[in-house]
Write a protein that holds these residues in place. Structure first.
Motif, PDB file in Angstrom:
ATOM      1  N   THR A  83       0.830  -1.208   0.000  1.00 25.58           N
ATOM      2  CA  THR A  83       0.000   0.000   0.000  1.00 25.58           C
ATOM      3  C   THR A  83       0.862   1.254   0.000  1.00 25.58           C
ATOM      4  O   THR A  83       0.576   2.212  -0.723  1.00 25.58           O
ATOM      5  CB  THR A  83      -0.949  -0.002   1.212  1.00 25.58           C
ATOM      6  OG1 THR A  83      -1.797  -1.134   1.132  1.00 25.58           O
ATOM      7  CG2 THR A  83      -1.792   1.256   1.258  1.00 25.58           C
ATOM      8  N   MET A  84       1.933   1.276   0.792  1.00 23.33           N
ATOM      9  CA  MET A  84       2.806   2.442   0.816  1.00 23.33           C
ATOM     10  C   MET A  84       3.514   2.622  -0.535  1.00 23.33           C
ATOM     11  O   MET A  84       3.718   3.741  -1.000  1.00 23.33           O
ATOM     12  CB  MET A  84       3.831   2.342   1.945  1.00 23.33           C
ATOM     13  CG  MET A  84       3.229   2.423   3.345  1.00 23.33           C
ATOM     14  SD  MET A  84       2.326   3.959   3.663  1.00 23.33           S
ATOM     15  CE  MET A  84       0.626   3.386   3.590  1.00 23.33           C
ATOM     16  N   TYR A  85       3.856   1.517  -1.190  1.00 26.90           N
ATOM     17  CA  TYR A  85       4.438   1.612  -2.541  1.00 26.90           C
ATOM     18  C   TYR A  85       3.424   2.213  -3.515  1.00 26.90           C
ATOM     19  O   TYR A  85       3.757   3.118  -4.288  1.00 26.90           O
ATOM     20  CB  TYR A  85       4.897   0.236  -3.019  1.00 26.90           C
ATOM     21  CG  TYR A  85       5.177   0.217  -4.496  1.00 26.90           C
ATOM     22  CD1 TYR A  85       6.292   0.882  -5.012  1.00 26.90           C
ATOM     23  CD2 TYR A  85       4.314  -0.413  -5.377  1.00 26.90           C
ATOM     24  CE1 TYR A  85       6.539   0.900  -6.371  1.00 26.90           C
ATOM     25  CE2 TYR A  85       4.550  -0.402  -6.729  1.00 26.90           C
ATOM     26  CZ  TYR A  85       5.662   0.255  -7.227  1.00 26.90           C
ATOM     27  OH  TYR A  85       5.902   0.277  -8.581  1.00 26.90           O
ATOM     28  N   LEU A  86       2.188   1.719  -3.481  1.00 30.87           N
ATOM     29  CA  LEU A  86       1.169   2.257  -4.378  1.00 30.87           C
ATOM     30  C   LEU A  86       0.882   3.729  -4.101  1.00 30.87           C
ATOM     31  O   LEU A  86       0.603   4.504  -5.018  1.00 30.87           O
ATOM     32  CB  LEU A  86      -0.129   1.451  -4.253  1.00 30.87           C
ATOM     33  CG  LEU A  86      -0.082   0.014  -4.753  1.00 30.87           C
ATOM     34  CD1 LEU A  86      -1.408  -0.685  -4.471  1.00 30.87           C
ATOM     35  CD2 LEU A  86       0.259  -0.046  -6.227  1.00 30.87           C
ATOM     36  N   THR A  87       0.958   4.123  -2.843  1.00 37.21           N
ATOM     37  CA  THR A  87       0.649   5.498  -2.460  1.00 37.21           C
ATOM     38  C   THR A  87       1.793   6.455  -2.779  1.00 37.21           C
ATOM     39  O   THR A  87       1.567   7.536  -3.317  1.00 37.21           O
ATOM     40  CB  THR A  87       0.327   5.569  -0.958  1.00 37.21           C
ATOM     41  OG1 THR A  87      -0.754   4.677  -0.675  1.00 37.21           O
ATOM     42  CG2 THR A  87      -0.072   6.976  -0.530  1.00 37.21           C
ATOM     43  N   TYR A  88       3.025   6.064  -2.451  1.00 33.97           N
ATOM     44  CA  TYR A  88       4.159   6.979  -2.555  1.00 33.97           C
ATOM     45  C   TYR A  88       5.175   6.601  -3.634  1.00 33.97           C
ATOM     46  O   TYR A  88       6.081   7.379  -3.915  1.00 33.97           O
ATOM     47  CB  TYR A  88       4.886   7.075  -1.211  1.00 33.97           C
ATOM     48  CG  TYR A  88       3.990   7.530  -0.084  1.00 33.97           C
ATOM     49  CD1 TYR A  88       3.470   8.819  -0.062  1.00 33.97           C
ATOM     50  CD2 TYR A  88       3.648   6.672   0.952  1.00 33.97           C
ATOM     51  CE1 TYR A  88       2.644   9.245   0.964  1.00 33.97           C
ATOM     52  CE2 TYR A  88       2.826   7.088   1.982  1.00 33.97           C
ATOM     53  CZ  TYR A  88       2.327   8.375   1.975  1.00 33.97           C
ATOM     54  OH  TYR A  88       1.506   8.779   2.990  1.00 33.97           O
ATOM     55  N   GLY A  89       5.082   5.378  -4.177  1.00 33.41           N
ATOM     56  CA  GLY A  89       6.054   4.944  -5.178  1.00 33.41           C
ATOM     57  C   GLY A  89       7.414   4.601  -4.603  1.00 33.41           C
ATOM     58  O   GLY A  89       8.383   4.439  -5.325  1.00 33.41           O
ATOM     59  N   ASP A  90       7.494   4.451  -3.306  1.00 34.52           N
ATOM     60  CA  ASP A  90       8.751   4.167  -2.621  1.00 34.52           C
ATOM     61  C   ASP A  90       8.894   2.655  -2.454  1.00 34.52           C
ATOM     62  O   ASP A  90       8.035   2.000  -1.873  1.00 34.52           O
ATOM     63  CB  ASP A  90       8.742   4.863  -1.256  1.00 34.52           C
ATOM     64  CG  ASP A  90      10.083   4.808  -0.553  1.00 34.52           C
ATOM     65  OD1 ASP A  90      10.947   4.005  -0.944  1.00 34.52           O
ATOM     66  OD2 ASP A  90      10.253   5.581   0.403  1.00 34.52           O
ATOM     67  N   THR A  91       9.978   2.090  -2.943  1.00 37.16           N
ATOM     68  CA  THR A  91      10.170   0.638  -2.904  1.00 37.16           C
ATOM     69  C   THR A  91      10.886   0.149  -1.652  1.00 37.16           C
ATOM     70  O   THR A  91      11.010  -1.054  -1.443  1.00 37.16           O
ATOM     71  CB  THR A  91      10.973   0.162  -4.133  1.00 37.16           C
ATOM     72  OG1 THR A  91      12.261   0.805  -4.116  1.00 37.16           O
ATOM     73  CG2 THR A  91      10.241   0.478  -5.419  1.00 37.16           C
ATOM     74  N   ARG A  92      11.356   1.065  -0.794  1.00 35.90           N
ATOM     75  CA  ARG A  92      12.173   0.636   0.357  1.00 35.90           C
ATOM     76  C   ARG A  92      11.444  -0.303   1.308  1.00 35.90           C
ATOM     77  O   ARG A  92      12.029  -1.284   1.781  1.00 35.90           O
ATOM     78  CB  ARG A  92      12.712   1.845   1.110  1.00 35.90           C
ATOM     79  CG  ARG A  92      13.791   2.585   0.318  1.00 35.90           C
ATOM     80  CD  ARG A  92      14.240   3.809   1.035  1.00 35.90           C
ATOM     81  NE  ARG A  92      13.124   4.769   1.016  1.00 35.90           N
ATOM     82  CZ  ARG A  92      13.206   6.000   1.496  1.00 35.90           C
ATOM     83  NH1 ARG A  92      14.318   6.413   2.057  1.00 35.90           N
ATOM     84  NH2 ARG A  92      12.173   6.816   1.432  1.00 35.90           N
ATOM     85  N   LEU A  93      10.176  -0.035   1.620  1.00 38.66           N
ATOM     86  CA  LEU A  93       9.440  -0.940   2.522  1.00 38.66           C
ATOM     87  C   LEU A  93       9.212  -2.293   1.867  1.00 38.66           C
ATOM     88  O   LEU A  93       9.261  -3.324   2.537  1.00 38.66           O
ATOM     89  CB  LEU A  93       8.103  -0.324   2.937  1.00 38.66           C
ATOM     90  CG  LEU A  93       8.183   0.760   3.991  1.00 38.66           C
ATOM     91  CD1 LEU A  93       6.790   1.343   4.254  1.00 38.66           C
ATOM     92  CD2 LEU A  93       8.776   0.239   5.266  1.00 38.66           C
ATOM     93  N   LEU A  94       8.987  -2.304   0.551  1.00 37.73           N
ATOM     94  CA  LEU A  94       8.846  -3.585  -0.153  1.00 37.73           C
ATOM     95  C   LEU A  94      10.150  -4.385  -0.073  1.00 37.73           C
ATOM     96  O   LEU A  94      10.132  -5.594   0.189  1.00 37.73           O
ATOM     97  CB  LEU A  94       8.501  -3.359  -1.627  1.00 37.73           C
ATOM     98  CG  LEU A  94       7.079  -2.962  -1.937  1.00 37.73           C
ATOM     99  CD1 LEU A  94       6.941  -2.646  -3.415  1.00 37.73           C
ATOM    100  CD2 LEU A  94       6.115  -4.060  -1.550  1.00 37.73           C
TER     101      LEU A  94
END
Length: 100
Positions: A83-94
């Motif tokens: 969800t955070m990737y979809l929201t912010y485009g940030d891959t670090r949590l993935l």
């Protein structure tokens, strides 16, 4: 803190509530930093068998190796980074979640 009913004894970091409110809060309140910290706490409290406690920080099982793992409450290790990737485009949590 992802809470259920703050007027009762449900002022805990319920994982089921976190995964439900993540898309909405992420867009409206910029929760990327919150989820980065909260998911690190989740990883620290995850049980040796891989199950996830119902609340993070885990104040219900008091360090026992059992407890948690219920459907819905156990999905934030995968659903929240996505969800955070979809929201912010940030891959670090993935990337972090695939190493856990």
């Amino acid at each position: 803190m992802p809470t259920d009913c703050p007027q009762r004894d449900e002022r805990l970091g319920w994982t089921g509530d976190a995964q439900v409110f993540a898309p909405h809060r992420g867009l409206q309140h910029g929760c990327g930093r919150f989820f980065t910290t909260w998911l690190a706490d989740l990883a620290a409290d995850q049980k040796p068998n891989g199950s996830v406690p119902h609340v993070i920080p885990d104040v219900l099982t008091h360090g026992r190796e059992t407890g948690g793992g219920a459907t819905g409450w156990a999905t934030p290790p995968s659903s929240s980074p996505w969800t955070m990737y979809l929201t912010y485009g940030d891959t670090r949590l993935l990337e972090r979640s695939t190493r856990a």
